[in-house]
Design a protein around this motif. Structure first.
Motif, short mmCIF file in Angstrom:
data_model
loop_
_atom_site.label_atom_id
_atom_site.label_comp_id
_atom_site.label_asym_id
_atom_site.label_seq_id
_atom_site.Cartn_x
_atom_site.Cartn_y
_atom_site.Cartn_z
N MET A 1 0.83 -1.20 0.00
CA MET A 1 0.00 0.00 0.00
C MET A 1 0.87 1.26 0.00
O MET A 1 1.41 1.64 1.02
N ILE A 2 1.02 1.86 -1.12
CA ILE A 2 1.85 3.05 -1.25
C ILE A 2 1.04 4.15 -1.91
O ILE A 2 0.30 3.90 -2.87
N LEU A 3 1.17 5.37 -1.39
CA LEU A 3 0.47 6.50 -1.98
C LEU A 3 0.99 6.75 -3.39
O LEU A 3 2.16 6.51 -3.70
N VAL B 1 0.74 12.34 -5.22
CA VAL B 1 0.57 13.03 -3.94
C VAL B 1 1.82 13.86 -3.64
O VAL B 1 1.72 15.04 -3.27
N GLU B 2 2.98 13.25 -3.81
CA GLU B 2 4.24 13.97 -3.61
C GLU B 2 4.30 15.17 -4.55
O GLU B 2 4.63 16.29 -4.13
N TRP B 3 3.96 14.94 -5.81
CA TRP B 3 4.01 16.02 -6.80
C TRP B 3 3.11 17.17 -6.39
O TRP B 3 3.51 18.34 -6.43
N LEU C 1 1.96 18.01 -3.48
CA LEU C 1 2.41 18.73 -2.29
C LEU C 1 3.54 19.68 -2.63
O LEU C 1 3.55 20.83 -2.17
N HIS C 2 4.50 19.22 -3.43
CA HIS C 2 5.60 20.11 -3.81
C HIS C 2 5.10 21.27 -4.66
O HIS C 2 5.58 22.40 -4.51
N HIS D 1 10.22 20.42 -11.29
CA HIS D 1 10.35 19.20 -10.49
C HIS D 1 10.78 17.99 -11.31
O HIS D 1 10.89 16.89 -10.77
N LEU E 1 9.10 16.47 -13.84
CA LEU E 1 7.96 15.54 -13.89
C LEU E 1 7.32 15.56 -15.27
O LEU E 1 7.43 16.55 -16.00
N PHE F 1 -2.49 19.42 4.61
CA PHE F 1 -1.96 18.26 3.89
C PHE F 1 -3.08 17.29 3.53
O PHE F 1 -3.08 16.72 2.44
N VAL G 1 -3.82 15.60 -0.03
CA VAL G 1 -3.75 14.14 -0.16
C VAL G 1 -5.09 13.59 -0.63
O VAL G 1 -5.15 12.76 -1.55
N GLU H 1 -5.75 11.38 -3.80
CA GLU H 1 -5.96 9.96 -3.52
C GLU H 1 -7.44 9.60 -3.38
O GLU H 1 -7.79 8.43 -3.42
N LEU I 1 -2.52 14.56 9.30
CA LEU I 1 -2.39 15.32 8.06
C LEU I 1 -3.23 16.60 8.10
O LEU I 1 -2.90 17.61 7.47
N GLU J 1 1.53 -6.63 4.59
CA GLU J 1 1.75 -5.48 3.70
C GLU J 1 3.22 -5.11 3.57
O GLU J 1 3.59 -4.36 2.67
N THR K 1 4.15 4.20 3.81
CA THR K 1 3.12 4.36 2.77
C THR K 1 3.42 5.55 1.86
O THR K 1 2.78 5.70 0.83
N PHE K 2 4.35 6.41 2.28
CA PHE K 2 4.74 7.53 1.42
C PHE K 2 6.19 7.34 1.01
O PHE K 2 7.07 7.20 1.85
#
Lengths: 162, 162
Positions: free
Chosen positions: A1-3, A7-9, A11-12, A35, A37, A76, A80, A84, A129, B84, B89-90
DNA sequence: CATATTAAGGATATATAATATCCCTATTGT
DNA sequence: ACAATAGGGATATTATATATCCTTAATATG
């Protein structure tokens, strides 16, 4: 389970938008190049921010994105969830209802204990968050970034903002 | 970002194993039928529990799984991480390093603020899961399950445990 | 000893989600 | 009129989750 990396993009990108002078917009192109991207895909993430009401957009040259509210009012969690979705990270499939010992007509009244516990943990994550805003992030970034680099970066993006 | 359904399966299986009499084992087959799950795939989740040292296994007829420790010593986090993985997760891809204004030789000293904040929230989630044990779960389940159903269920699984 | 049952794990197939690109449209500043 | 933009649909590619099949070694039981 990874975001999602979106999400990172997001936020930056929001961090940069937070530092933007009043009334200026930043294009997807500028944010993507800053960035490193993929422009088209980053665009989808920014569209999510727009649909969530976190950013305003405008078309044409010198168009792009800006924050729709002051940075201290964007959390945040807002970002997010915009990317997501708001769904919980644990999905209860009610497998207890497959129990062959369960009487035919029996119906459980509420969600099972497993789900309730997992959802509480999910809520703890969201709470955390929710307590951090873009202005908090801005302060942290200013503190850990060399002043010259910080200035160069904003000169660079504003140069690309028409 | 949604947890694997195997997490749900593993937690419900552990709940049953928690209520098992001393020295008895439950097979994948029994656990799969009890919950209406695909036996072969559930088996992978149970193998994860075994590799994490949460359950003991034994082969042959009347073989299967049992808890390796008392239920009050097995946390939700143990089970979730067994299935998992322990990765956060991030994931931080350090996109700030793609900033074209960044001096050639410049190297950031630590993880960026975005990652630190996201990891704190992740840690809050894990903290919550770490504070709930299988014996907590057992108490909740006993309370919300009709006594007759609870009894029938354990009679049913023990009947299949040789 | 023979047999049935089991966990472990490798190989493979299928479905779903994440990542990425392309293209068309409407809008807007110059 | 023109160039640059966001929005969004369609599609392709890659990764992950889900699921099945098969082989092997161990073990309780008759």
């Amino acid at each position: 389970m990874i975001l999602k990396s979106q999400v990172e993009w997001a936020l930056h990108c929001c961090a940069i938008l937070s530092g933007l002078p009043e009334g200026r917009y930043l294009s997807t192109k500028a944010l993507a190049e800053l960035h490193g991207l993929p422009k088209e895909y980053l665009s989808k993430a920014l569209q999510n921010l727009s649909q969530a009401g976190l950013v305003d957009t405008t078309l044409g040259p010198s168009g792009g994105y800006r924050l729709a509210k002051p940075p201290e009012q964007v959390t945040f969690l807002d970002v997010v969830e915009a990317v997501e979705g708001k769904a919980r990270t644990f999905v209860c499939n009610n497998i207890r209802e497959n129990n062959p010992c369960l009487p035919e007509k029996y119906c459980y009244s509420g969600p099972c204990a497993v789900a309730r516990i997992m959802w509480e943990a999910d809520e703890a994550w969201r709470d955390k968050l929710r307590r951090v805003t873009l202005s908090d992030l801005g302060r942290m970034l200013v503190q850990e970034t060399p002043a010259a680099l910080w200035k160069d970066t904003f000169d660079w993006v504003l140069d690309r903002a028409g």
